[in-house]
Design an enzyme around this catalytic site. Structure first.
Site, short mmCIF file in Angstrom:
data_model
loop_
_atom_site.label_atom_id
_atom_site.label_comp_id
_atom_site.label_asym_id
_atom_site.label_seq_id
_atom_site.Cartn_x
_atom_site.Cartn_y
_atom_site.Cartn_z
N HIS A 136 -25.23 -3.86 60.18
CA HIS A 136 -26.44 -3.67 60.99
C HIS A 136 -27.49 -4.73 60.71
O HIS A 136 -28.41 -4.91 61.51
CB HIS A 136 -27.01 -2.26 60.79
CG HIS A 136 -27.63 -2.01 59.45
ND1 HIS A 136 -26.98 -1.36 58.43
CD2 HIS A 136 -28.86 -2.32 58.96
CE1 HIS A 136 -27.80 -1.27 57.39
NE2 HIS A 136 -28.93 -1.84 57.68
N ASP A 166 -19.92 -0.35 58.05
CA ASP A 166 -21.22 -1.02 58.05
C ASP A 166 -21.23 -2.20 57.09
O ASP A 166 -22.20 -2.42 56.35
CB ASP A 166 -22.35 -0.06 57.71
CG ASP A 166 -23.73 -0.68 57.97
OD1 ASP A 166 -23.84 -1.48 58.90
OD2 ASP A 166 -24.68 -0.37 57.22
N GLY A 243 -35.42 -3.83 54.22
CA GLY A 243 -35.22 -5.17 53.67
C GLY A 243 -34.23 -5.17 52.52
O GLY A 243 -33.64 -6.18 52.19
N ASN A 244 -34.03 -4.00 51.88
CA ASN A 244 -33.03 -3.86 50.81
C ASN A 244 -31.62 -3.78 51.36
O ASN A 244 -30.64 -3.94 50.61
CB ASN A 244 -33.28 -2.60 49.98
CG ASN A 244 -34.27 -2.82 48.86
OD1 ASN A 244 -35.37 -2.27 48.88
ND2 ASN A 244 -33.89 -3.63 47.88
N SER A 245 -31.47 -3.51 52.64
CA SER A 245 -30.16 -3.30 53.22
C SER A 245 -29.25 -4.50 53.01
O SER A 245 -29.60 -5.62 53.32
CB SER A 245 -30.30 -3.03 54.72
OG SER A 245 -29.15 -2.45 55.23
N LEU A 300 -3.39 8.82 56.59
CA LEU A 300 -2.38 9.75 56.08
C LEU A 300 -1.69 10.48 57.21
O LEU A 300 -0.50 10.78 57.14
CB LEU A 300 -3.04 10.74 55.12
CG LEU A 300 -2.12 11.57 54.22
CD1 LEU A 300 -1.20 10.68 53.40
CD2 LEU A 300 -2.96 12.46 53.30
N GLY A 301 -2.44 10.75 58.27
CA GLY A 301 -1.84 11.37 59.46
C GLY A 301 -1.78 12.88 59.43
O GLY A 301 -0.78 13.46 59.88
#
Length: 502
Positions: A136, A166, A243-245, A300-301
């Site tokens: 993002h 992300d 801003g830390n993202s 895994l299904g």
């Protein structure tokens, strides 16, 4: 460091220690080695001394600030995003996309001139300029600028992105950089001290401290439309803000244990809890993006439900109190190969306990289709362990290639008003130059006019490309274009174009 945090706890500890001394001291004030069992309750346990309380963060902080960068994103036009009313995957779990007030272009600027639209952080992975950040942070940017701790500035290019976790991988043309050392996020303990390094509100190289509050924390119940694929966060109380993202969460050795991604907040600023993507997932995603350009996902299904006391009583399960109750087994799946059945209780993957769905997702995210895994489960209260081969969402072990709009195997042409009028339509684009690719495989022929893709009207090549990119970036297992249109004869057709490249 704010010493007020420690004055109160240290004071309380001193007071309690002082109060216990008379019971353990002789008339000369010396501490006795033994406690009179008559005078002291048997359930009270006292320690001779406590280990040193290690809170020296300087070594980890000094090394990490040089391994974390500031990332500025620029756009040539206004776009919907996290800071201006665009889609927020968490609702009240807001991403650190950067300043909420967008920088507005001056009147004399041309519309095409890039303006800063976001601010985030990134972590250096290699000496030659590979950097990990959040998807993002760079999503929708027309230009990316990376600022190092020594104030050097570089323009970055995107290597690969993964909306489901992300995460994104970008690259700058540099050498001799200081890459971060990866730690083991699975070895992290609740209560362990951690540092968060990033650029909150644009303040470069900011370090905050906290502890690990929880592991394998799931936020999906607060996501919208289930679009967020990451299920297993490290929760911490280290102060993080916009801003830390994309910045680093490190242990006291300065080792990376997570990439900061989200905060729990009603205001968009720090309110006590923040969340980081563990390195067990980051390492796998970054390796895939470097090697394949896209993330290789293994499943895994089977459909599962977390076991609780009510379910255990209902299913007469007494051997275990926690695990994942199998509800349904899919065809062409690893679960079917393993022989899993309804009401089996999965408790471990490769010997690692998985008692919750986030823990299961975290373990599976470490593997690719074709990898061998062992699954421990209980059937009729008896423990069993079997080994099987993981598959991709399509039910085979093929690795997925990075998709590109040009791989569709055709060209798209805008149709004129006369064609629209003769066919009685208001929008559409014509398919031309069909060659080998997904469109030909689906049966689409030259001259076909596309009116809708996945329920959205299309009227230009840009419309088709935008929808394609959104499908490819989404975390959905199936990537399909459901197309509605007609041929020049007026006959209507429907096609399902599979975009998965094997």
């Amino acid at each position: 460091m704010d010493m007020k945090k420690y004055i109160i706890p240290m004071g309380v500890t001193f007071a309690l220690s002082f109060l216990t001394l008379p019971a353990c001291a002789d008339t000369h004030g010396k501490v006795n080695d033994e406690i009179d069992p008559v005078d002291s309750p048997q359930f009270i346990r006292t320690a001779a001394h406590a280990p040193a309380f290690e809170t020296d963060f300087t070594v980890a902080a000094e090394s990490t600030v040089n391994e974390v960068v500031c990332i500025k994103s620029f756009t040539n036009r206004r776009q919907g995003g996290y800071g201006n009313g665009g889609y927020d995957p968490f609702g009240m779990f807001e991403f650190f996309f950067g300043p909420q007030q967008r920088q507005q272009p001056r009147q004399q600027q041309q519309e095409s001139e890039p303006v800063q639209s976001g601010l985030g952080s990134g972590v250096i992975l290699s000496e030659d300029g590979y950097i990990v950040t959040n998807n993002h942070v760079i999503d929708g940017a027309d230009k990316l600028e990376v600022l190092l701790n020594d104030n050097s500035t570089y323009e970055a290019r995107v290597i690969g992105t993964d909306e489901a976790t992300d995460l994104a991988l970008i690259k700058i043309d540099a050498s001799g950089l200081s890459p971060i050392t990866f730690g083991d996020s699975e070895a992290v303990k609740i209560g362990e001290w951690v540092l968060a390094v990033g650029n909150p509100f644009g303040f470069n190289s900011t370090v905050t401290a906290g502890i690990v509050s929880a592991k394998a924390r799931s936020l999906s119940q607060n996501a919208r439309n289930g679009r967020m694929g990451i299920e297993s966060f490290i929760q911490t109380d280290a102060a993080l803000n916009p801003g830390n993202s994309g910045g680093a969460l490190v242990n006291l050795k300065g080792e990376l244990i997570g990439i900061n991604s989200a905060i729990y907040s009603n205001t968009g600023s720090y309110s006590g809890f923040s969340f980081a993507i563990p390195t067990s997932i980051v390492k796998k995603v970054m390796t895939d993006l470097m090697q394949y350009g896209t993330v290789q996902r293994a499943v895994l299904g089977c459909a599962v439900t977390e076991l609780d006391a009510k379910l255990a009583k209902e299913k007469d399960i007494t051997a275990v109190k926690a695990g994942l109750l199998v509800r349904e087994v899919n065809d062409r799946s690893t679960a079917l190969e393993l022989g899993l059945k309804e009401n089996d209780v999965i408790t471990a993957i490769n010997g690692v306990d998985v008692h919750t769905f986030p823990q299961l997702v975290e373990q599976l995210n470490k593997f690719r289709p074709g990898d061998q895994i062992s699954v421990t489960y209980y059937r009729d209260n008896k423990k069993e362990t079997k080994t099987g081969t993981l598959r991709n969402p399509q039910g085979n072990t093929n690795l997925t290639k990075k998709g590109d709009f040009s791989d569709l195997g055709c060209a798209f042409m805008k149709i004129g008003d006369d064609t629209k009028k003769s066919l009685g339509i208001s929008n559409g684009v014509k398919v031309a130059g069909i060659k080998n690719g997904p469109f030909k495989d689906a049966g689409v022929k030259d001259g076909f006019i596309i009116m809708e893709i996945n329920g959205r009207n299309v009227n230009s090549v840009d419309d088709v490309e935008t929808i394609y990119n959104q499908i490819m970036k989404a975390g959905d297992e199936d990537k399909v274009m459901f197309i509605t249109g007609l041929y020049p004869s007026g006959k209507k057709y429907y096609y399902a174009v599979n975009l998965m490249q094997e």
